[in-house]
Write a protein that holds these residues in place. Sequence first.
Motif, PDB file in Angstrom:
ATOM      1  N   ASP A 239       0.829  -1.209   0.000  1.00  0.00           N
ATOM      2  CA  ASP A 239       0.000   0.000   0.000  1.00  0.00           C
ATOM      3  C   ASP A 239       0.856   1.248   0.000  1.00  0.00           C
ATOM      4  N   LEU A 240       1.890   1.238   0.818  1.00  0.00           N
ATOM      5  CA  LEU A 240       2.753   2.406   0.943  1.00  0.00           C
ATOM      6  C   LEU A 240       3.541   2.649  -0.339  1.00  0.00           C
ATOM      7  N   VAL A 241       4.057   1.578  -0.929  1.00  0.00           N
ATOM      8  CA  VAL A 241       4.810   1.726  -2.182  1.00  0.00           C
ATOM      9  C   VAL A 241       3.926   2.304  -3.275  1.00  0.00           C
ATOM     10  N   MET A 242       2.707   1.797  -3.380  1.00  0.00           N
ATOM     11  CA  MET A 242       1.823   2.287  -4.431  1.00  0.00           C
ATOM     12  C   MET A 242       1.409   3.731  -4.185  1.00  0.00           C
ATOM     13  N   THR A 243       1.181   4.082  -2.930  1.00  0.00           N
ATOM     14  CA  THR A 243       0.834   5.465  -2.603  1.00  0.00           C
ATOM     15  C   THR A 243       1.962   6.402  -2.990  1.00  0.00           C
ATOM     16  N   LEU A 244       3.185   6.035  -2.641  1.00  0.00           N
ATOM     17  CA  LEU A 244       4.340   6.871  -2.968  1.00  0.00           C
ATOM     18  C   LEU A 244       4.540   6.972  -4.475  1.00  0.00           C
ATOM     19  N   ALA A 245       4.295   5.871  -5.198  1.00  0.00           N
ATOM     20  CA  ALA A 245       4.412   5.920  -6.654  1.00  0.00           C
ATOM     21  C   ALA A 245       3.397   6.888  -7.239  1.00  0.00           C
ATOM     22  N   GLY A 246       2.174   6.874  -6.691  1.00  0.00           N
ATOM     23  CA  GLY A 246       1.167   7.813  -7.159  1.00  0.00           C
ATOM     24  C   GLY A 246       1.542   9.246  -6.880  1.00  0.00           C
ATOM     25  N   LEU A 247       2.083   9.513  -5.703  1.00  0.00           N
ATOM     26  CA  LEU A 247       2.535  10.864  -5.372  1.00  0.00           C
ATOM     27  C   LEU A 247       3.669  11.301  -6.285  1.00  0.00           C
ATOM     28  N   HIS A 248       4.569  10.361  -6.592  1.00  0.00           N
ATOM     29  CA  HIS A 248       5.687  10.698  -7.466  1.00  0.00           C
ATOM     30  C   HIS A 248       5.204  11.123  -8.848  1.00  0.00           C
ATOM     31  N   VAL A 249       4.270  10.358  -9.411  1.00  0.00           N
ATOM     32  CA  VAL A 249       3.786  10.671 -10.754  1.00  0.00           C
ATOM     33  C   VAL A 249       3.164  12.061 -10.788  1.00  0.00           C
ATOM     34  N   GLN A 250       2.398  12.400  -9.758  1.00  0.00           N
ATOM     35  CA  GLN A 250       1.773  13.718  -9.707  1.00  0.00           C
ATOM     36  C   GLN A 250       2.803  14.835  -9.695  1.00  0.00           C
ATOM     37  N   GLU A 251       3.752  14.698  -8.774  1.00  0.00           N
ATOM     38  CA  GLU A 251       4.744  15.762  -8.647  1.00  0.00           C
ATOM     39  C   GLU A 251       5.671  15.807  -9.848  1.00  0.00           C
ATOM     40  N   GLU A 252       5.986  14.647 -10.397  1.00  0.00           N
ATOM     41  CA  GLU A 252       6.860  14.593 -11.570  1.00  0.00           C
ATOM     42  C   GLU A 252       6.248  15.342 -12.742  1.00  0.00           C
ATOM     43  N   ARG A 253       4.963  15.194 -12.908  1.00  0.00           N
ATOM     44  CA  ARG A 253       4.317  15.780 -14.078  1.00  0.00           C
ATOM     45  C   ARG A 253       3.762  17.171 -13.819  1.00  0.00           C
ATOM     46  N   LYS A 259      10.253  16.971  -4.695  1.00  0.00           N
ATOM     47  CA  LYS A 259       9.368  16.085  -3.943  1.00  0.00           C
ATOM     48  C   LYS A 259       9.153  14.774  -4.692  1.00  0.00           C
ATOM     49  N   ALA A 260       9.100  14.846  -6.009  1.00  0.00           N
ATOM     50  CA  ALA A 260       8.919  13.629  -6.801  1.00  0.00           C
ATOM     51  C   ALA A 260      10.075  12.664  -6.572  1.00  0.00           C
ATOM     52  N   VAL A 261      11.296  13.176  -6.569  1.00  0.00           N
ATOM     53  CA  VAL A 261      12.481  12.342  -6.326  1.00  0.00           C
ATOM     54  C   VAL A 261      12.435  11.761  -4.918  1.00  0.00           C
ATOM     55  N   GLU A 262      12.047  12.556  -3.940  1.00  0.00           N
ATOM     56  CA  GLU A 262      11.972  12.085  -2.557  1.00  0.00           C
ATOM     57  C   GLU A 262      10.975  10.938  -2.418  1.00  0.00           C
ATOM     58  N   TYR A 263       9.826  11.063  -3.077  1.00  0.00           N
ATOM     59  CA  TYR A 263       8.809  10.013  -2.996  1.00  0.00           C
ATOM     60  C   TYR A 263       9.303   8.702  -3.597  1.00  0.00           C
ATOM     61  N   VAL A 264       9.921   8.757  -4.774  1.00  0.00           N
ATOM     62  CA  VAL A 264      10.349   7.517  -5.418  1.00  0.00           C
ATOM     63  C   VAL A 264      11.524   6.899  -4.667  1.00  0.00           C
ATOM     64  N   GLU A 265      12.402   7.713  -4.101  1.00  0.00           N
ATOM     65  CA  GLU A 265      13.512   7.170  -3.329  1.00  0.00           C
ATOM     66  C   GLU A 265      13.016   6.495  -2.047  1.00  0.00           C
ATOM     67  N   GLN A 266      12.011   7.062  -1.404  1.00  0.00           N
ATOM     68  CA  GLN A 266      11.428   6.435  -0.216  1.00  0.00           C
ATOM     69  C   GLN A 266      10.803   5.092  -0.577  1.00  0.00           C
TER      70      GLN A 266
END
Length: 491
Positions: A239-253, A259-266
């Motif tokens: 759940d946590l991995v998928m949530t962070l991936a979703g946050l990354h995509v939002q911030e990346e785009r 913040k996008a880099v921080e989310y994917v690294e976490q």
Amino acid sequence: MDDSRPDPSEGSSAGRTADNQPAQRPSRSKKRSSRTNSENAARQSFLFVDSTSPREKRAHVMRHHIQTKRSQNAAAANPGQQTPPQTSRGSPSKGESDPSSASTQRQEQASAFSAAATDHSSGPPLSLHAAPSFSVLSAPIETVVKLLPMEIGPIEYELVDNWLHRLTYWSGQNSYVKERVFRRAMQHPVPFRSMVLSYSARWKAHRAGITNQHLIDHYATQTELAVNNPLDHGMDEDDLVMTLAGLHVQEERYGDQTKAVEYVEQALRIQRNRITLPDPVCQGILFFVYCMMMPRSYMISLEGMRSLVDFLRRGEVLVAEQNTQEYLVMVPQRASTFGYETELYQLLASGPRPSRVPMSDRSYVVNDVVPTTDWSRSAALIYIMTALWSLRHSPGRTSRFLNYLTAIVRQRGAYQDYSCESFVYMLMEEDCDYDLKDPHRLFLTAELLQIPKILPRDLLFRFNELVLGHLMMASRNDSVDNFERDLYAIR
């Protein structure tokens, strides 16, 4: 993350029944069946574990999961005897604030989804090794909404409808990916909010030219609070991995690249340190977005150049070992899997890909400058070559891996959609036999890919062609020596 084209997204009874017993002993059979059913009910109602033992916790969860799956499969095999599941769905805050009920709610939701699938199709529910028999992308939106992990209002209703039927994540239709991602996201409110509601809200605001929106801030705040306190919200690692991936995509785009880099690294740290097997959907989406993220640096180090050349040299060694009569007798498909006119060649070869999105839907495209098609091609080539290298001492496993590649392309629609992005996601799921998987392969692929992503376009093209030539075991009018010379010349 698109390339000027639209981006996308499993019984048995516990004992013998009276029908299976000899006709001359009905009373004993009934007693046996009743006793067996009672024992099964007791086992499902009372499952005690030692709270100090993580291993026993995991074993308990696995046993309960197996029992649930058996019950679902038995119900699917006898639909006339199936009892409709009593799904408890409350408000998002209520569902997330009661961690003790999160596991039960998730199992109820999975049962409900399986029941809905049985109602809409004569085939089995979605499994990891079969195409979905009930598609959330084509089902009525009212049916899908009833299966969500939270109550939603008119605004969220529209966001869900947009996600399912309008917006896309990357080039092509990618219905397989969207189906998988949505089904996994809807198992828990937090990843659903991150991957579906919040992203859809940002997409809608971007199309309308809105930079600030209260709804987006609301979703972001709720999701970040859950990420910071995952246990309080009943979230597991997936759940946590998928949530962070979703946050990354939002911030990346649409937002903050830092913040996008921080989310994917976490998310990658969680994936590296986990001791449980990952959910393939969460794994697939994480490594896909990692491969497609913007480079953190546009400077190519000398070490990076050497890594790229060493990779190409291993390809030469692999061809020398496998392009022999003795080897091809053991693995005959090695000579043909990547040949001209094959589906894999059409996906991996360089060149433009026609869009399969209808003209009426192209107004929903978000045009970005990220060359996801080129990067996806590089990612797929690196992953396949890395896998063949790791399996090179086992002709049997190599043969099964090649069959697996052909199967996912033909059975899951990547070739029909002309989508190398979808193909890369399928590879990242590693939905293959256990002895063909390798978690390190995913990290190696994504990390090595960071170098080709910052190459000049002509060198990126040549790199892809050289790797494809190694897969085809054929010359591509270039050599590793020439590539190495021109690569070092750009420093």
